[in-house]
Design a protein around this motif. Structure first.
Motif, PDB file in Angstrom:
ATOM      1  N   ALA A 109       5.011 -52.480  16.886  1.00  0.00           N
ATOM      2  CA  ALA A 109       4.419 -51.759  18.010  1.00  0.00           C
ATOM      3  C   ALA A 109       3.700 -52.743  18.916  1.00  0.00           C
ATOM      4  O   ALA A 109       3.356 -53.851  18.497  1.00  0.00           O
ATOM      5  N   LYS A 110       3.490 -52.296  20.142  1.00  0.00           N
ATOM      6  CA  LYS A 110       2.833 -53.163  21.106  1.00  0.00           C
ATOM      7  C   LYS A 110       1.442 -52.605  21.426  1.00  0.00           C
ATOM      8  O   LYS A 110       1.278 -51.392  21.566  1.00  0.00           O
ATOM      9  N   VAL A 111       0.482 -53.500  21.507  1.00  0.00           N
ATOM     10  CA  VAL A 111      -0.890 -53.071  21.825  1.00  0.00           C
ATOM     11  C   VAL A 111      -0.978 -52.853  23.333  1.00  0.00           C
ATOM     12  O   VAL A 111      -0.720 -53.765  24.117  1.00  0.00           O
ATOM     13  N   PHE A 122     -11.476 -49.482  19.260  1.00  0.00           N
ATOM     14  CA  PHE A 122     -10.173 -48.846  19.074  1.00  0.00           C
ATOM     15  C   PHE A 122      -9.072 -49.666  19.748  1.00  0.00           C
ATOM     16  O   PHE A 122      -9.319 -50.392  20.698  1.00  0.00           O
ATOM     17  N   LEU A 123      -7.880 -49.450  19.242  1.00  0.00           N
ATOM     18  CA  LEU A 123      -6.698 -49.990  19.901  1.00  0.00           C
ATOM     19  C   LEU A 123      -5.777 -48.820  20.233  1.00  0.00           C
ATOM     20  O   LEU A 123      -5.805 -47.799  19.563  1.00  0.00           O
ATOM     21  N   LYS A 251      -6.743 -61.414  20.942  1.00  0.00           N
ATOM     22  CA  LYS A 251      -5.407 -61.837  21.386  1.00  0.00           C
ATOM     23  C   LYS A 251      -4.295 -60.983  20.798  1.00  0.00           C
ATOM     24  O   LYS A 251      -3.162 -61.437  20.668  1.00  0.00           O
ATOM     25  N   LEU A 252      -4.593 -59.743  20.403  1.00  0.00           N
ATOM     26  CA  LEU A 252      -3.560 -58.906  19.797  1.00  0.00           C
ATOM     27  C   LEU A 252      -2.532 -58.472  20.843  1.00  0.00           C
ATOM     28  O   LEU A 252      -2.894 -57.955  21.897  1.00  0.00           O
ATOM     29  N   THR A 253      -1.251 -58.684  20.558  1.00  0.00           N
ATOM     30  CA  THR A 253      -0.199 -58.189  21.451  1.00  0.00           C
ATOM     31  C   THR A 253       0.801 -57.338  20.679  1.00  0.00           C
ATOM     32  O   THR A 253       1.052 -56.196  21.035  1.00  0.00           O
ATOM     33  N   HIS A 254       1.362 -57.899  19.616  1.00  0.00           N
ATOM     34  CA  HIS A 254       2.331 -57.166  18.809  1.00  0.00           C
ATOM     35  C   HIS A 254       1.760 -56.938  17.414  1.00  0.00           C
ATOM     36  O   HIS A 254       1.239 -57.871  16.810  1.00  0.00           O
ATOM     37  N   VAL A 255       1.852 -55.709  16.927  1.00  0.00           N
ATOM     38  CA  VAL A 255       1.347 -55.403  15.586  1.00  0.00           C
ATOM     39  C   VAL A 255       2.422 -54.633  14.816  1.00  0.00           C
ATOM     40  O   VAL A 255       3.435 -54.226  15.385  1.00  0.00           O
ATOM     41  N   TYR A 256       2.175 -54.451  13.517  1.00  0.00           N
ATOM     42  CA  TYR A 256       3.077 -53.650  12.689  1.00  0.00           C
ATOM     43  C   TYR A 256       2.314 -52.444  12.179  1.00  0.00           C
ATOM     44  O   TYR A 256       1.190 -52.570  11.714  1.00  0.00           O
ATOM     45  N   VAL A 257       2.952 -51.275  12.252  1.00  0.00           N
ATOM     46  CA  VAL A 257       2.390 -50.079  11.632  1.00  0.00           C
ATOM     47  C   VAL A 257       3.089 -49.920  10.291  1.00  0.00           C
ATOM     48  O   VAL A 257       4.317 -49.949  10.218  1.00  0.00           O
TER      49      VAL A 257
END
Lengths: 279, 171
Positions: A109-111, A122-123, A251-257
């Protein structure tokens, strides 16, 4: 023209030699693989360097889509890791290999929105119920833990960041497995606090803190951070550990759920047990 | 004259056969590859037209290439050798030129003359041949060593063959 013909005729021996030698060299290069390869290589040295430079420049224009693809691929790979599998110990095949079942599914997912400066941060991610996202799913990134899904809409979800007053993550010291709750006291976006580590544990600055196996939400051994400092509170037999977070929340851009397939089953069982023991 | 041409054609065929049937199969060590066939170019008559010199050198080299599977390499080296032959002959010519009807052989001009004449031609032939074969300068010195050793063996073979042929001619 006439002079040229006279000149060539005068030196016919040399020109004949040149023609025959050219034929010979043509034959050599045409028919001998080694010489041909050498010729192609040396002529390629120029064109290759030109192409390489142009590709290196072009690459920057595709960085964005490339990053997204890589994140997607990483999510798929993480789903296949052994840590994502549920070991059902009563099923063995003939060589005593445990039958593996998928336990965790990773969705990339993208932040789209992020905060770090408030007490409760929150994000917002660009994945929602249409992508199979539900409440209480874990959110991690390649460097470590990020948070937990709180609200889900059709196409978006909000994530309770680790930088939140209600965050409690079951964490353990990687080297010996002693665990405790990790909370955030609002000490800045790059530090958190780990409580209830027994004093017999030999801690050292730089020790890794990872998620414990007792969490319903997070897979085991996801990086949280490293030990910055620790102290024993007066009158207690526990350490309070200051943890340097491994994830840079700025610096969060791409994360995993992360989806835990067995979460509901395990949760229902545990709640039933607690309820029964109340009476 | 016709007789001379026929003799050279027979020598051509014989030298190619000896080279590819006998010398090719002799293992003299890793560095040693004598090429006796160049004798054909060395002993061609003084009066040979220059175009015929180059053409026959090309044909000789290509014939060897066919058997050695080295398309063009021997041809290139042999044509180069034929090209410098008139210059070398001029360099070593006696004060009043070569006598008509003589040939560049030991029989007519003696062993010191023949050794320096054939030595230069053979060394240059081998130099061109081995460097085309290797096709890089990183092995410059090992290739140069091969050139020297092989040239010495070729010169020895050429001189020995000269003595054998001449004795037969005298008989």
């Amino acid at each position: 023209m006439r002079n040229l013909v006279i000149f060539i005729w005068k030196h016919n021996f040399f020109f004949l030699f040149l023609i025959i030698e050219t034929i010979c060299m043509y034959l050599v290069v045409q028919n001998n693989y080694y010489q041909r390869a050498k010729f192609i290589n040396s002529s390629n040295a120029v064109s290759a360097s030109v192409l390489q430079t142009s590709a290196a420049i072009e690459e920057y224009f595709y960085l964005k889509s490339e990053n997204e693809n890589l994140a997607k691929e990483n999510a798929e790979l993480r789903s296949q890791l052994l840590a994502s599998q549920f070991v059902s110990s009563n099923k063995y095949d003939s060589i005593y290999k445990p039958a593996l079942r998928q336990k965790y599914i990773y969705t990339e997912a993208k932040v789209v929105n992020n905060s770090t400066s408030r007490r409760n941060n929150f994000l917002t991610l660009n994945k929602g119920t249409s992508n199979g996202i539900k409440e209480n799913m874990a959110v991690i990134t390649s460097t470590g833990v990020v948070g937990q899904v709180q609200e889900v809409s059709e196409n978006f979800c909000t994530v309770m960041s680790l930088l939140h007053s209600k965050t409690t993550i079951s964490a353990k010291i990687k080297k010996d497995g002693s665990y405790g709750p990790l909370i955030w006291n609002g000490e800045g976006f790059d530090y958190a606090t780990l409580n209830d580590i027994p004093t017999h544990v030999k801690l050292a600055a730089g020790d890794s803190i990872v998620t414990s196996p007792y969490s319903l939400t997070f897979p085991e051994n996801i990086m949280i951070g490293t030990v910055e400092s620790f102290q024993r509170e007066a009158g207690k037999y526990f350490y309070t550990v200051k943890v340097k977070l491994s994830t840079d929340f700025k610096k969060l851009t791409h994360v995993y759920v992360v989806t835990n397939i067995f979460r509901d089953e395990q949760n229902a069982l545990e709640e039933k047990t607690i309820k029964e023991n109340k009476d | 004259m016709i007789n001379e041409i026929i003799r050279n054609i027979i020598r051509f065929i014989l030298l190619v056969l000896v080279q590819v049937l006998i010398i090719k199969n002799i293992e003299l060590g890793r560095f040693i590859n004598p090429f006796l066939y160049v004798l054909f170019i060395i002993v061609l008559p003084f009066e040979t037209p220059k175009w015929l010199l180059l053409t026959s050198a090309f044909l000789l080299g290509i014939s060897i290439d066919m058997f050695y599977d080295t398309a063009g390499m021997h041809a290139a080296a042999t044509v180069f050798m034929a090209y410098i032959r008139p210059g070398v002959l001029k360099l070593f010519s006696p004060r009043d030129g070569y006598e008509f009807g003589t040939q560049p052989t030991i029989q007519y001009l003696g062993i010191p003359w023949f050794l320096s004449y054939a030595g230069i031609l053979i060394s240059l032939h081998h130099l061109v041949l081995f460097y085309i074969e290797v096709f890089r300068f990183s092995e410059f010195f090992s290739t140069f060593f091969r050139v020297i050793v092989s040239s010495i063996f070729t010169i020895l073979l050429v001189v020995v063959t000269q003595y054998l042929f001449n004795r037969k001619a005298e008989q």
